[in-house]
Design a protein around this motif. Structure first.
Motif, PDB file in Angstrom:
ATOM      1  N   GLU A  82      -3.927  -1.161   6.779  1.00 18.11           N
ATOM      2  CA  GLU A  82      -2.757  -1.724   6.423  1.00 18.11           C
ATOM      3  C   GLU A  82      -2.765  -2.292   4.896  1.00 18.11           C
ATOM      4  O   GLU A  82      -2.321  -3.220   4.333  1.00 18.11           O
ATOM      5  CB  GLU A  82      -2.858  -3.241   7.290  1.00 18.11           C
ATOM      6  N   ARG A  83      -3.330  -1.061   4.242  1.00 18.11           N
ATOM      7  CA  ARG A  83      -3.771  -1.323   2.645  1.00 18.11           C
ATOM      8  C   ARG A  83      -2.591  -1.845   1.955  1.00 18.11           C
ATOM      9  O   ARG A  83      -2.950  -2.422   0.831  1.00 18.11           O
ATOM     10  CB  ARG A  83      -4.309  -0.044   2.189  1.00 18.11           C
ATOM     11  N   LYS A  84      -1.484  -1.284   2.230  1.00 22.46           N
ATOM     12  CA  LYS A  84      -0.274  -1.798   1.439  1.00 22.46           C
ATOM     13  C   LYS A  84      -0.072  -3.430   1.398  1.00 22.46           C
ATOM     14  O   LYS A  84       0.654  -3.679   0.297  1.00 22.46           O
ATOM     15  CB  LYS A  84       1.193  -1.216   1.885  1.00 22.46           C
ATOM     16  N   LYS A  85      -0.652  -3.933   2.229  1.00 22.99           N
ATOM     17  CA  LYS A  85      -0.431  -5.439   2.098  1.00 22.99           C
ATOM     18  C   LYS A  85      -1.766  -5.881   0.938  1.00 22.99           C
ATOM     19  O   LYS A  85      -1.302  -7.159   0.526  1.00 22.99           O
ATOM     20  CB  LYS A  85      -0.640  -6.131   3.457  1.00 22.99           C
ATOM     21  N   TYR A  86      -2.445  -5.216   0.687  1.00 27.27           N
ATOM     22  CA  TYR A  86      -3.728  -5.593  -0.259  1.00 27.27           C
ATOM     23  C   TYR A  86      -3.696  -4.994  -1.411  1.00 27.27           C
ATOM     24  O   TYR A  86      -4.531  -5.743  -2.473  1.00 27.27           O
ATOM     25  CB  TYR A  86      -4.837  -5.614   0.382  1.00 27.27           C
ATOM     26  N   ILE A  87      -3.112  -3.878  -1.572  1.00 24.15           N
ATOM     27  CA  ILE A  87      -3.200  -3.109  -3.008  1.00 24.15           C
ATOM     28  C   ILE A  87      -2.625  -3.738  -3.811  1.00 24.15           C
ATOM     29  O   ILE A  87      -1.621  -4.461  -3.759  1.00 24.15           O
ATOM     30  CB  ILE A  87      -2.642  -1.683  -2.867  1.00 24.15           C
ATOM     31  N   LYS A  88      -3.126  -4.123  -4.866  1.00 24.79           N
ATOM     32  CA  LYS A  88      -2.648  -4.542  -6.220  1.00 24.79           C
ATOM     33  C   LYS A  88      -2.936  -3.877  -7.563  1.00 24.79           C
ATOM     34  O   LYS A  88      -3.353  -2.681  -7.524  1.00 24.79           O
ATOM     35  CB  LYS A  88      -3.283  -6.028  -6.514  1.00 24.79           C
ATOM     36  N   GLY A  89      -2.659  -4.578  -8.718  1.00 25.64           N
ATOM     37  CA  GLY A  89      -2.620  -3.753 -10.095  1.00 25.64           C
ATOM     38  C   GLY A  89      -1.625  -2.629 -10.108  1.00 25.64           C
ATOM     39  O   GLY A  89      -0.593  -2.789  -9.480  1.00 25.64           O
ATOM     40  N   ARG A  90      -2.030  -1.648 -10.585  1.00 25.61           N
ATOM     41  CA  ARG A  90      -1.020  -0.565 -11.270  1.00 25.61           C
ATOM     42  C   ARG A  90      -0.794   0.101  -9.923  1.00 25.61           C
ATOM     43  O   ARG A  90       0.630   0.584  -9.736  1.00 25.61           O
ATOM     44  CB  ARG A  90      -1.920   0.514 -12.049  1.00 25.61           C
ATOM     45  N   CYS A  91      -1.736   0.265  -8.975  1.00 23.14           N
ATOM     46  CA  CYS A  91      -1.423   0.794  -7.906  1.00 23.14           C
ATOM     47  C   CYS A  91      -0.141   0.290  -7.043  1.00 23.14           C
ATOM     48  O   CYS A  91       0.952   1.131  -6.431  1.00 23.14           O
ATOM     49  CB  CYS A  91      -2.419   1.265  -6.839  1.00 23.14           C
ATOM     50  N   ALA A  92      -0.191  -0.949  -6.738  1.00 24.88           N
ATOM     51  CA  ALA A  92       0.799  -1.508  -6.241  1.00 24.88           C
ATOM     52  C   ALA A  92       2.159  -1.427  -6.958  1.00 24.88           C
ATOM     53  O   ALA A  92       3.194  -1.634  -6.312  1.00 24.88           O
ATOM     54  CB  ALA A  92       0.541  -3.326  -6.284  1.00 24.88           C
ATOM     55  N   MET A  93       2.192  -1.361  -8.119  1.00 23.45           N
ATOM     56  CA  MET A  93       3.570  -1.170  -8.838  1.00 23.45           C
ATOM     57  C   MET A  93       4.025   0.055  -8.797  1.00 23.45           C
ATOM     58  O   MET A  93       5.365   0.334  -9.538  1.00 23.45           O
ATOM     59  CB  MET A  93       3.292  -1.803 -10.256  1.00 23.45           C
ATOM     60  N   CYS A  94       3.320   1.186  -8.482  1.00 30.32           N
ATOM     61  CA  CYS A  94       3.738   2.713  -8.662  1.00 30.32           C
ATOM     62  C   CYS A  94       4.693   3.046  -7.842  1.00 30.32           C
ATOM     63  O   CYS A  94       5.006   2.541  -6.533  1.00 30.32           O
ATOM     64  CB  CYS A  94       2.375   3.412  -8.384  1.00 30.32           C
ATOM     65  N   ARG A  95       5.899   3.780  -8.151  1.00 34.09           N
ATOM     66  CA  ARG A  95       6.868   4.153  -7.392  1.00 34.09           C
ATOM     67  C   ARG A  95       6.345   5.301  -6.308  1.00 34.09           C
ATOM     68  O   ARG A  95       7.165   5.721  -5.405  1.00 34.09           O
ATOM     69  CB  ARG A  95       7.918   4.750  -8.247  1.00 34.09           C
ATOM     70  N   PHE A  96       5.039   5.730  -6.511  1.00 38.00           N
ATOM     71  CA  PHE A  96       4.570   6.591  -5.621  1.00 38.00           C
ATOM     72  C   PHE A  96       3.459   6.088  -4.506  1.00 38.00           C
ATOM     73  O   PHE A  96       2.929   7.179  -3.748  1.00 38.00           O
ATOM     74  CB  PHE A  96       4.053   7.875  -6.311  1.00 38.00           C
ATOM     75  N   LEU A  97       3.658   4.750  -4.387  1.00 33.90           N
ATOM     76  CA  LEU A  97       2.803   4.296  -3.425  1.00 33.90           C
ATOM     77  C   LEU A  97       2.698   4.972  -2.060  1.00 33.90           C
ATOM     78  O   LEU A  97       1.702   5.080  -1.349  1.00 33.90           O
ATOM     79  CB  LEU A  97       2.917   3.003  -3.473  1.00 33.90           C
ATOM     80  N   ASP A  98       4.008   5.206  -1.600  1.00 32.62           N
ATOM     81  CA  ASP A  98       4.208   5.781  -0.124  1.00 32.62           C
ATOM     82  C   ASP A  98       3.604   7.215  -0.022  1.00 32.62           C
ATOM     83  O   ASP A  98       3.494   7.725   1.170  1.00 32.62           O
ATOM     84  CB  ASP A  98       5.612   5.589   0.185  1.00 32.62           C
ATOM     85  N   THR A 142     -12.006  -3.866  -3.908  1.00 40.31           N
ATOM     86  CA  THR A 142     -11.441  -2.927  -2.993  1.00 40.31           C
ATOM     87  C   THR A 142     -10.072  -2.637  -3.323  1.00 40.31           C
ATOM     88  O   THR A 142      -9.828  -1.469  -3.215  1.00 40.31           O
ATOM     89  CB  THR A 142     -11.721  -3.259  -1.458  1.00 40.31           C
ATOM     90  N   TRP A 143      -9.238  -3.607  -3.610  1.00 36.63           N
ATOM     91  CA  TRP A 143      -8.004  -3.463  -3.690  1.00 36.63           C
ATOM     92  C   TRP A 143      -7.280  -3.166  -5.103  1.00 36.63           C
ATOM     93  O   TRP A 143      -5.970  -3.077  -5.346  1.00 36.63           O
ATOM     94  CB  TRP A 143      -7.312  -4.744  -3.104  1.00 36.63           C
ATOM     95  N   GLU A 144      -8.117  -3.085  -5.919  1.00 36.65           N
ATOM     96  CA  GLU A 144      -7.654  -3.131  -7.500  1.00 36.65           C
ATOM     97  C   GLU A 144      -7.169  -1.514  -7.455  1.00 36.65           C
ATOM     98  O   GLU A 144      -7.365  -0.534  -6.817  1.00 36.65           O
ATOM     99  CB  GLU A 144      -8.524  -3.355  -8.586  1.00 36.65           C
ATOM    100  N   THR A 145      -6.825  -1.150  -8.824  1.00 36.04           N
ATOM    101  CA  THR A 145      -6.310   0.336  -9.370  1.00 36.04           C
ATOM    102  C   THR A 145      -7.420   1.263  -9.170  1.00 36.04           C
ATOM    103  O   THR A 145      -8.717   0.741  -9.303  1.00 36.04           O
ATOM    104  CB  THR A 145      -5.726  -0.030 -10.821  1.00 36.04           C
ATOM    105  N   ASP A 146      -7.066   2.312  -8.764  1.00 35.25           N
ATOM    106  CA  ASP A 146      -7.988   3.315  -8.664  1.00 35.25           C
ATOM    107  C   ASP A 146      -8.045   3.932 -10.124  1.00 35.25           C
ATOM    108  O   ASP A 146      -6.839   4.606 -10.669  1.00 35.25           O
ATOM    109  CB  ASP A 146      -7.508   4.522  -7.681  1.00 35.25           C
ATOM    110  N   THR A 147      -8.949   3.697 -10.717  1.00 34.92           N
ATOM    111  CA  THR A 147      -9.229   4.097 -12.064  1.00 34.92           C
ATOM    112  C   THR A 147      -9.226   5.683 -12.189  1.00 34.92           C
ATOM    113  O   THR A 147      -9.057   6.205 -13.399  1.00 34.92           O
ATOM    114  CB  THR A 147     -10.345   3.843 -12.639  1.00 34.92           C
ATOM    115  N   ASN A 148      -9.151   6.481 -11.274  1.00 33.05           N
ATOM    116  CA  ASN A 148      -9.055   7.981 -11.445  1.00 33.05           C
ATOM    117  C   ASN A 148      -7.724   8.564 -11.666  1.00 33.05           C
ATOM    118  O   ASN A 148      -7.128   9.526 -11.897  1.00 33.05           O
ATOM    119  CB  ASN A 148      -9.509   8.816 -10.237  1.00 33.05           C
ATOM    120  N   CYS A 149      -6.587   7.635 -11.276  1.00 30.98           N
ATOM    121  CA  CYS A 149      -5.355   7.898 -11.502  1.00 30.98           C
ATOM    122  C   CYS A 149      -4.916   8.501 -12.931  1.00 30.98           C
ATOM    123  O   CYS A 149      -5.082   7.593 -13.895  1.00 30.98           O
ATOM    124  CB  CYS A 149      -4.328   6.793 -10.852  1.00 30.98           C
TER     125      CYS A 149
END
Length: 398
Positions: A349-365, A382-389
């Motif tokens: 259910e990660r979409k509930k918890y993801i934050k930072g840059r990943c949460a704001m991305c239009r490609f999250l889905d 665990t829920w912060e931005t994936d720095t490899n993006c």
């Protein structure tokens, strides 16, 4: 995994139904067994990566299991392993990947793989290739492995340095050649780092020269000894992806039979989509829908992929070795995988918890917020931005 050959170049592979939820236009009899089309990506059972032993004849710089050439205590016995396989077959996992350490250093590897095949499980071997003599290649083929992935990290001395063994490159090449000689489907696995990506041109030349039919480019995950390896910058990662896309299209146009994939960085999917848009490719929106069905990280760690280590501990994937769901000596894999468990539930259910840059991305889905274990390693969250993006702010803006 991001299927570059299919998404970017339009050439189908046998894995398309499992990854993108659609039947192939043409399916040869028997080839698609076990890859039925799921209604949704979340309905898929997990592929199991089984680190069947921690012992390895090499000491690779980027080893996530921190393996060495010694005996480790607590490995499952042959009988215990067969009980696990019985449960995996009953649970109907789509594939079982035997890894390590070096799985060929385990005396019963062929017995276990054959046992799994007889129960209808598709089996894969992940190996450094150095132990694959012509006789071992023949046993691999006879046992029924559907695929052998051999790790190669550069040309010559580069590979030897990464593997911690002089002469490793030649031994690995011999492993490729011996597998190909007996008709075993074999692929190359390479981890992208500051050192290896500089040799991508030579790697592609080697792939074509040796007739290797599949290659997986892994983005570095800082786990185990891999924490000490220098990862690519975002700019270098984009350069590497551009070259991989270019080579994939060149292979398809020239009829070179090779499936090309990238692994462990789900933003590669949106990047392919953006490239197709830039080129006014009519397939762009179709690719977008396929990526949306797949969901990237939404249905990967803790959902579409799982891991069992040499002691029988179950993890959300092979890089989450610091987090254990339970042990198969105490509960069946299917029980562990389907119970209500703190991290598993959050990963699913990660979409509930993801934050930072990943949460704001239009490609999250499409991307699913990337690789959560990498985010945890690099940010302690665990829920912060994936720095490899490596996508730019303009590219991700909603």
């Amino acid at each position: 995994m991001i299927d570059i050959t299919y998404l970017y170049c339009g050439k189908e592979s046998i894995s398309v139904p499992h990854r993108y939820g659609r039947e192939l236009d043409k399916i040869k009899l028997g080839e698609a067994e076990g890859y039925k089309v799921a209604e949704t990506a979340s309905d898929r059972k997990p592929i199991v990566v089984w680190n069947i032993t921690r012992t390895c004849n090499m000491k690779c710089l980027h080893c996530y299991s921190d393996s060495d050439n010694k005996k480790y205590e607590g490995e499952l016995s042959t009988d215990e392993a067969k009980v696990v396989i019985d449960n995996l077959a009953e649970f109907k996992v789509p594939a079982l990947l035997f890894s390590g350490g070096e799985p060929l250093m385990r005396h019963d590897i062929f017995e276990l793989a054959k046992y799994a095949r007889n129960l209808g499980i598709r089996t894969v071997l992940s190996t450094n290739g150095s132990l694959i003599t012509s006789q071992i290649a023949a046993r691999i083929k006879e046992t029924g492995f559907i695929y052998v992935g051999i790790s190669l990290d550069g040309i010559g001395e580069t590979h030897d340095r990464f593997r911690g063994m002089d002469g490793a490159f030649e031994k690995t090449l011999n492993g490729f050649e011996n597998c190909i000689a007996v008709g075993q489907k074999t692929g190359l696995r390479l981890t992208l780092t500051r050192h290896t990506y500089k040799e991508l041109d030579e790697i592609f030349a080697l792939i074509e020269e040796k007739g290797i039919r599949r290659v997986c480019f892994y983005h570095l995950v800082p786990s185990g000894r891999g924490k000490d390896i220098e990862a690519l910058s975002n700019e270098e990662t984009r350069d590497a992806l551009d070259l991989i896309l270019q080579k994939a299209r060149d292979f398809v146009q020239r009829g070179v039979d090779c499936e090309i994939l990238t692994v462990d960085s789900h933003c590669d999917g949106p990047y392919v989509y953006l490239k197709l848009l830039e080129q006014n490719d009519p397939r762009a929106e179709w690719v977008y829908r396929l990526l949306e069905w797949n969901g990237g990280g939404l249905h990967s760690s803790g959902s579409g992929i799982s891991s069992i280590d040499h002691k029988g501990n179950v993890h959300p994937d092979q890089f989450w070795r610091h987090y254990t769901i339970g042990n198969i000596r105490e509960e069946n894999f299917s029980q562990l995988w389907t119970k209500t468990e703190h991290l598993l539930t959050k990963l699913r259910e990660r979409k509930k918890y993801i934050k930072g840059r990943c949460a704001m991305c239009r490609f999250l889905d499409l991307c699913g917020g990337g690789f959560r274990v990498r985010a945890e390693s690099m940010t302690n969250d665990t829920w912060e931005t994936d720095t490899n993006c490596y996508l730019t702010e303009n590219e991700i803006r909603r």
